[in-house]
Design a protein around this motif. Structure first.
Motif, short mmCIF file in Angstrom:
data_model
loop_
_atom_site.label_atom_id
_atom_site.label_comp_id
_atom_site.label_asym_id
_atom_site.label_seq_id
_atom_site.Cartn_x
_atom_site.Cartn_y
_atom_site.Cartn_z
N GLN A 28 0.85 -1.19 0.00
CA GLN A 28 0.00 0.00 0.00
C GLN A 28 0.88 1.24 0.00
O GLN A 28 1.85 1.34 0.74
CB GLN A 28 -0.91 0.04 1.23
CG GLN A 28 -1.88 1.22 1.24
CD GLN A 28 -2.76 1.22 2.47
OE1 GLN A 28 -2.33 1.56 3.57
NE2 GLN A 28 -4.01 0.80 2.29
N TYR A 29 0.50 2.19 -0.88
CA TYR A 29 1.16 3.49 -0.94
C TYR A 29 0.32 4.48 -0.12
O TYR A 29 -0.84 4.72 -0.45
CB TYR A 29 1.30 3.95 -2.38
CG TYR A 29 2.08 2.99 -3.24
CD1 TYR A 29 3.47 2.92 -3.16
CD2 TYR A 29 1.42 2.12 -4.13
CE1 TYR A 29 4.19 2.03 -3.94
CE2 TYR A 29 2.13 1.23 -4.91
CZ TYR A 29 3.52 1.18 -4.81
OH TYR A 29 4.22 0.30 -5.58
N ARG A 30 0.90 5.03 0.92
CA ARG A 30 0.17 5.94 1.79
C ARG A 30 0.61 7.39 1.57
O ARG A 30 1.80 7.69 1.50
CB ARG A 30 0.37 5.57 3.26
CG ARG A 30 -0.38 4.32 3.67
CD ARG A 30 -0.62 4.31 5.17
NE ARG A 30 -1.51 3.23 5.54
CZ ARG A 30 -2.08 3.12 6.74
NH1 ARG A 30 -1.83 4.03 7.66
NH2 ARG A 30 -2.89 2.11 7.00
N VAL B 134 8.79 9.40 -5.29
CA VAL B 134 9.76 9.08 -4.23
C VAL B 134 9.00 8.39 -3.10
O VAL B 134 8.02 8.93 -2.58
CB VAL B 134 10.46 10.35 -3.71
CG1 VAL B 134 11.47 9.98 -2.62
CG2 VAL B 134 11.15 11.07 -4.86
N LEU B 135 9.47 7.21 -2.73
CA LEU B 135 8.79 6.38 -1.74
C LEU B 135 9.70 6.12 -0.55
O LEU B 135 10.91 5.94 -0.70
CB LEU B 135 8.36 5.05 -2.36
CG LEU B 135 7.52 5.13 -3.64
CD1 LEU B 135 7.34 3.74 -4.23
CD2 LEU B 135 6.17 5.79 -3.37
N GLU B 136 9.10 6.06 0.63
CA GLU B 136 9.85 5.71 1.84
C GLU B 136 9.25 4.43 2.43
O GLU B 136 8.14 4.47 3.00
CB GLU B 136 9.78 6.82 2.88
CG GLU B 136 10.58 6.51 4.13
CD GLU B 136 10.37 7.55 5.22
OE1 GLU B 136 11.29 7.72 6.04
OE2 GLU B 136 9.29 8.17 5.27
N HIS C 70 4.39 1.92 2.02
CA HIS C 70 5.37 2.88 1.50
C HIS C 70 4.76 4.28 1.59
O HIS C 70 3.66 4.50 1.06
CB HIS C 70 5.73 2.58 0.05
CG HIS C 70 6.43 1.28 -0.14
ND1 HIS C 70 7.76 1.19 -0.43
CD2 HIS C 70 5.98 0.00 -0.08
CE1 HIS C 70 8.12 -0.08 -0.55
NE2 HIS C 70 7.04 -0.84 -0.33
N HIS C 71 5.41 5.19 2.28
CA HIS C 71 4.95 6.58 2.31
C HIS C 71 5.36 7.27 1.01
O HIS C 71 6.49 7.12 0.54
CB HIS C 71 5.55 7.32 3.49
CG HIS C 71 4.85 7.03 4.78
ND1 HIS C 71 5.20 7.61 5.98
CD2 HIS C 71 3.81 6.20 5.06
CE1 HIS C 71 4.40 7.16 6.94
NE2 HIS C 71 3.56 6.31 6.40
N LYS D 77 -4.82 -0.25 -2.58
CA LYS D 77 -3.42 -0.11 -3.00
C LYS D 77 -2.86 1.26 -2.63
O LYS D 77 -1.65 1.41 -2.42
CB LYS D 77 -3.29 -0.31 -4.52
CG LYS D 77 -3.54 -1.73 -5.00
CD LYS D 77 -2.40 -2.65 -4.62
CE LYS D 77 -2.61 -4.04 -5.24
NZ LYS D 77 -1.49 -4.93 -4.97
N LEU D 78 -3.74 2.24 -2.58
CA LEU D 78 -3.32 3.59 -2.21
C LEU D 78 -4.29 4.11 -1.15
O LEU D 78 -5.51 3.92 -1.26
CB LEU D 78 -3.31 4.51 -3.44
CG LEU D 78 -2.83 5.95 -3.19
CD1 LEU D 78 -1.94 6.42 -4.34
CD2 LEU D 78 -3.98 6.92 -3.02
N TRP D 79 -3.75 4.78 -0.15
CA TRP D 79 -4.57 5.34 0.93
C TRP D 79 -4.24 6.83 1.06
O TRP D 79 -3.11 7.19 1.36
CB TRP D 79 -4.30 4.60 2.23
CG TRP D 79 -5.26 4.91 3.35
CD1 TRP D 79 -4.95 5.39 4.59
CD2 TRP D 79 -6.68 4.72 3.34
NE1 TRP D 79 -6.08 5.51 5.35
CE2 TRP D 79 -7.16 5.11 4.62
CE3 TRP D 79 -7.59 4.27 2.38
CZ2 TRP D 79 -8.52 5.06 4.95
CZ3 TRP D 79 -8.95 4.23 2.72
CH2 TRP D 79 -9.39 4.62 3.98
#
Length: 627
Positions: A17-19, A64-66, A79-80, A135-137
């Motif tokens: 999930q991409y947050r 850019v993901l963290e 992943h933020h 998948k995305l929040w």
């Protein structure tokens, strides 16, 4: 830091999930600026596949993901999104629209490929299924409309969930409605895709659907930059967003705070930060040539109240970071938010003037006096342990200082320095009304002195007030305070109504020479007034007639000749004789300001001076000076 290029299908196929973190701004892409161009890119790739089945990749930019550490076995990878939330969110809307479009043309065999890019599998192994299924929040402000739009299984259900956005025939309303971005994006891409898939023969629909799905899933590519454990997400975020016009300084400050919030982030956001997302704080406020959201001016004032140092609002973020880094007790997100909330309640009262607290009363009274340089001092005063009487005394001194200097025609250019100095003195010594008054009295020179009773009296009685030293808003504020002071305990209306709708009236009109004869009964033409002014300027000897003209001209803009009346009265009696004006006041005015006028039989220069003296008695009590 790791960098790889992925297709849309590759980005979303894994169980992750991409947050969008809270410090990010809400979703803002729209049809005119971004969706239209993206659809054209998708369509071009689909057309190319339709013609020769050859992939023509399209690069959409970078994200850019963290990666977030996973505490246990349950849950999905998180992943933020440090940068690129608008791209990834839009792709989710594109995929949802594609699902609806394929169903509309009965090409459902492609649906599983797309559904895996929208929803995570194995909900029984999730910690929080309602959230982790996506998948995305998105960030807080987008979640409700995002979830409603993304979980609708058909366009018909979308219409049921957002009834206010649709016409009776099922299309999106085009006038008078602001649609939720998630809904508008899905509908736009759905209609575009459906039109393209149906733009051919019935036998061709399956091929067109396959070409479109391939274009979305495999022909759009994004570079994903994934941060390592040693990479500072804060620095990356600032580098990407700190030097452009995309974010306000307070967006970066919010990020600075919540990067340190840890597991308390949700609670801290809802309990201590969410109030700053309201319209009061986002409303633009101008000071000189600068226009900033009110939240930026507040943060500037709060930091100055805490430190006593001037802070350039143009360097607000850097200044805030220096401030926090210099105060060990503000090392946590909670301590910073508690500090901002403590000052925030006082600032709200100050700028709205709502309430009975001393700072709210002060805010109402100084709203028109170019008083923003006093805000930090007011915040420091109100958050102190001083009793109400002492706080009121400090505010009274400030108001008197501002009003007296304005009436005396003194500059306000030095106010930032003056009040910063006073604030610093109060911080470094004992905070008290006595010490503040003493420091204010000690100021000297035209740029900063507090006018004495003698100077105030001279200017009150002899200066050109309007037009002159005061603008209409400031003059109305003075009259409002005078009117309130003149009302006794036995006055029918102790609570004064707003005077903003009343006109400022020159009792002896500005065009007096056409309608009001001099005291000797002679009339004067306008060119005689101009000539008299010229004689005074060049220093020629003045005969009695010229002196009388100049005396009359000088008296008209003085405060003794000014009052407030209903605009209808003012416009109908602008230049009429005093008897007609007095009769109109009897009939229409209930103001204490006008009672003495109703009792006079004539109006001349002496009467103007006498009324100025009477008003001065009240003014000296309302705005006491240095002593």
């Amino acid at each position: 830091m790791d960098s790889k290029t992925f297709t849309v299908q590759q980005i979303f196929q894994d169980r992750r999930q991409y947050r969008v973190p809270f410090y990010q701004r809400p979703y803002v892409w729209n049809r005119e600026d971004q969706w239209g161009r993206l659809w054209e890119d998708i369509r071009d790739r689909a057309d190319a596949r339709l013609e020769n089945n050859k992939a023509v990749p399209h690069f959409m930019g970078a994200v850019v993901l963290e990666p977030q550490k996973k505490a246990g076995l349950l849950g999905v990878e998180r992943h933020h999104i440090i940068d690129g939330q608008q791209r990834l969110t839009t792709l989710q809307y594109v995929l949802t629209a594609l699902i609806h479009g394929l169903r509309a043309v009965q090409q459902e065999k492609l649906l599983p490929l797309i559904e895996t890019c929208l929803n995570n599998s194995n909900p029984e192994t999730m910690e929080e299924e309602a959230v982790e299924r996506f998948k995305l929040w998105p960030t807080f402000r987008d979640r409700r409309q995002y979830e409603q739009a993304m979980t609708a299984v058909s366009m018909a259900e979308l219409r049921l969930r957002f009834p206010a956005s649709f016409t009776q025939v099922g299309g999106l309303k085009k006038i008078g409605v602001t649609h939720p971005p998630a809904l508008e994006a899905i509908v736009y891409f759905y209609e575009s895709m459906l039109g393209w898939m149906r733009d051919g023969s019935a036998n061709d629909t399956a091929t067109r659907a396959m070409s479109l799905a391939s274009a979305v899933l495999t022909d759009l590519s994004i570079v994903c930059i994934s941060l390592g454990e040693d990479d500072d997400a804060q620095v990356i975020f600032e580098t990407l967003n700190g030097h452009g016009a995309q974010l306000h300084a307070t967006d970066l400050i919010r990020n600075f705070i919540f990067m340190r919030a840890g597991t308390d982030a949700d609670d801290l956001y809802s309990s201590l930060w969410s109030q700053f997302e309201g319209p009061l704080w986002s409303e633009p406020q101008s000071r000189g040539r600068l226009n900033r959201p009110r939240l930026e001016w507040f943060v500037q004032s709060a930091v100055q109240a805490q430190t006593g140092d001037e802070l350039d609002v143009g360097r607000l973020y850097a200044g805030y970071r220096r401030f926090v880094d210099s105060v060990p007790s503000l090392g946590t997100a909670r301590s910073q938010l508690e500090m901002l909330n403590r000052y925030g309640e006082h600032y709200r009262a100050l700028v709205t003037g709502i309430g009975d607290e001393p700072i709210a009363v002060f805010g109402r009274r100084i709203a028109v006096w170019d008083a923003s340089p006093t805000h930090a001092l007011a915040l420091r005063t109100e958050s102190s342990t001083l009793p109400i009487s002492e706080r009121q005394e400090i505010y009274s001194c400030i108001e008197s200082y501002l009003v007296r200097r304005a009436v005396c025609g003194l500059s306000k250019k030095n106010y930032n320095k003056v009040f910063t100095q006073q604030l610093k003195r109060l911080i470094e010594s004992d905070l008290s009304a006595k010490s503040f008054r003493t420091a204010l009295v000690a100021l000297s020179g035209d740029a900063s002195r507090w006018p004495t009773d003698e100077e105030f009296r001279l200017n009150w009685l002899t200066s050109a007030i309007y037009p002159g030293n005061l603008d209409p808003a400031k003059l109305r504020a003075i009259f409002h305070r005078l009117e309130t002071a003149m009302r006794s305990e036995k006055t029918e209306e102790r609570v004064l109504l707003s005077l903003d709708v009343l006109d400022i009236d020159h009792i002896m009109p500005q065009s007096w020479y056409s309608y009001w004869p001099l005291s000797d009964g002679s009339t004067v033409a306008q060119d005689q007034v101009v000539a008299a002014d010229l004689m005074r300027f060049v220093g020629e000897g003045l005969d009695p007639k010229v002196e009388a003209i100049l005396k009359r001209k000088d008296a008209v803009p003085r405060i003794g000749n000014l009052t407030l009346v209903h605009y209808g009265v003012n416009r109908s009696l602008q230049n009429q004789a005093f008897d007609a004006k007095r009769k109109a006041l009897f009939e229409h005015s209930h103001l204490q300001l006008n009672r003495a006028l109703m009792q006079r039989s004539d109006w001349n220069e002496a009467a103007i001076t006498e009324r100025g003296e009477e008003l001065l008695k009240a003014a000296l009590l309302i705005w006491p000076g240095p002593f």
